[in-house]
Design a protein around this motif. Sequence first.
Motif, short mmCIF file in Angstrom:
data_model
loop_
_atom_site.label_atom_id
_atom_site.label_comp_id
_atom_site.label_asym_id
_atom_site.label_seq_id
_atom_site.Cartn_x
_atom_site.Cartn_y
_atom_site.Cartn_z
N GLY A 1 6.41 27.90 -14.15
CA GLY A 1 6.15 27.62 -15.55
C GLY A 1 6.56 26.22 -15.93
O GLY A 1 6.92 25.40 -15.08
N ARG A 2 6.54 25.94 -17.22
CA ARG A 2 6.78 24.58 -17.69
C ARG A 2 8.19 24.35 -18.22
O ARG A 2 8.58 23.20 -18.47
N LYS A 3 8.97 25.40 -18.42
CA LYS A 3 10.28 25.25 -19.06
C LYS A 3 11.45 25.61 -18.15
O LYS A 3 12.53 25.03 -18.27
N ARG A 4 11.26 26.53 -17.21
CA ARG A 4 12.36 26.98 -16.36
C ARG A 4 12.53 26.07 -15.15
O ARG A 4 11.57 25.49 -14.65
N LYS A 5 13.77 25.97 -14.68
CA LYS A 5 14.05 25.16 -13.49
C LYS A 5 13.88 25.95 -12.21
O LYS A 5 13.64 25.38 -11.14
N THR A 6 14.07 27.26 -12.29
CA THR A 6 13.96 28.11 -11.10
C THR A 6 13.00 29.26 -11.40
O THR A 6 12.74 29.59 -12.55
N ASN A 7 12.49 29.85 -10.33
CA ASN A 7 11.58 30.99 -10.46
C ASN A 7 12.33 32.26 -10.04
O ASN A 7 12.67 32.44 -8.87
N GLU A 8 12.60 33.13 -11.02
CA GLU A 8 13.31 34.38 -10.75
C GLU A 8 12.36 35.56 -10.55
O GLU A 8 12.80 36.69 -10.35
N ASP A 9 11.05 35.30 -10.61
CA ASP A 9 10.06 36.34 -10.31
C ASP A 9 9.92 36.51 -8.80
O ASP A 9 10.22 35.61 -8.02
N ALA A 10 9.42 37.67 -8.41
CA ALA A 10 9.06 37.92 -7.02
C ALA A 10 7.80 38.77 -7.00
O ALA A 10 7.53 39.52 -7.95
N LEU A 11 7.02 38.61 -5.94
CA LEU A 11 5.84 39.46 -5.79
C LEU A 11 5.75 39.93 -4.35
O LEU A 11 6.31 39.33 -3.44
N PHE A 12 5.02 41.04 -4.17
CA PHE A 12 4.81 41.58 -2.83
C PHE A 12 3.39 42.09 -2.74
O PHE A 12 2.91 42.80 -3.64
N VAL A 13 2.70 41.74 -1.65
CA VAL A 13 1.33 42.17 -1.41
C VAL A 13 1.18 42.63 0.03
O VAL A 13 1.52 41.88 0.96
N ASP A 14 0.72 43.85 0.24
CA ASP A 14 0.42 44.36 1.58
C ASP A 14 -0.86 45.18 1.48
O ASP A 14 -0.83 46.35 1.11
N ASP A 15 -1.98 44.55 1.80
CA ASP A 15 -3.27 45.23 1.69
C ASP A 15 -3.40 46.40 2.65
O ASP A 15 -4.04 47.41 2.32
N GLU A 16 -2.81 46.28 3.83
CA GLU A 16 -2.90 47.35 4.81
C GLU A 16 -2.17 48.60 4.33
O GLU A 16 -2.67 49.72 4.44
N LEU A 17 -0.97 48.39 3.78
CA LEU A 17 -0.19 49.51 3.25
C LEU A 17 -0.72 49.96 1.89
O LEU A 17 -0.57 51.12 1.51
#
Length: 243
Positions: A5-21
């Motif tokens: 984003g434009r305001k935060r210094k760090t990214n505290e989000d996480a994502l996970f993607v596994d198409d096979e599972l």
Amino acid sequence: MSDVGRKRKTNEDALFVDDELGLYIVADGMGGHAAGEIASREATATIYSMIKQAVREFGELKSPLTESRTRAACQLMESAIQAATSIIYSMAELDRQKAGMGTTISALLLSGEYGIIGHVGDSRIYHVTAEKFEQLTEDHSLIAWQLKQGLISEEEAMVSPYRNVITRAVGNRDHVEVDTVVFPVERNSRFLLCSDGLHGYLRSGDIVPTVSIGGESAVRQFVDLANQRGGKDNITVILVELS
């Protein structure tokens, strides 16, 4: 895609993607001293690990779906999220600088003819068709509760100073109430998972046209839209497209 984003210094989000599972997760962490980043990362890793192990024995969900199989599917997702809660809470107990850290979780598992959702917090999952969209999760936030009780209007909610106050999170206590749902999945379904860094800027007319672009281009346009409208928070987006 996940963007700081434009305001935060760090990214505290996480994502996970596994198409096979067939597993997709968005997590929005919170807490100082990088604790939010740790919470979101640990939560996604724990949920993935537990579901990967269980799915081998669980098998796919097929019609007609019995009540016992539905209950087992919900228990699978809830158990994985409760395990993440326990781990994050224990980590914070061992390191007082991380006290109170937690994360939202919006998880989607596609299994055979059905989808299973596990949800805590105010990240969201939408089902999107060519004509309309439906929000499949309910925000666990103070604003959502006030709207549901009729205490404030939609206009007041947009400018409320309490927009970021959530009422449930994974890890800030040793147990959390998890929303779960099992639903039939049709061919050509599309699902949008996102943190509030995106949906806080979305208007109802944005979702269907942007999703219809498809693929990475759609995801990037969502991120650009959030940044153009302020980008005050981390922005995380997953677009799942079924053929």
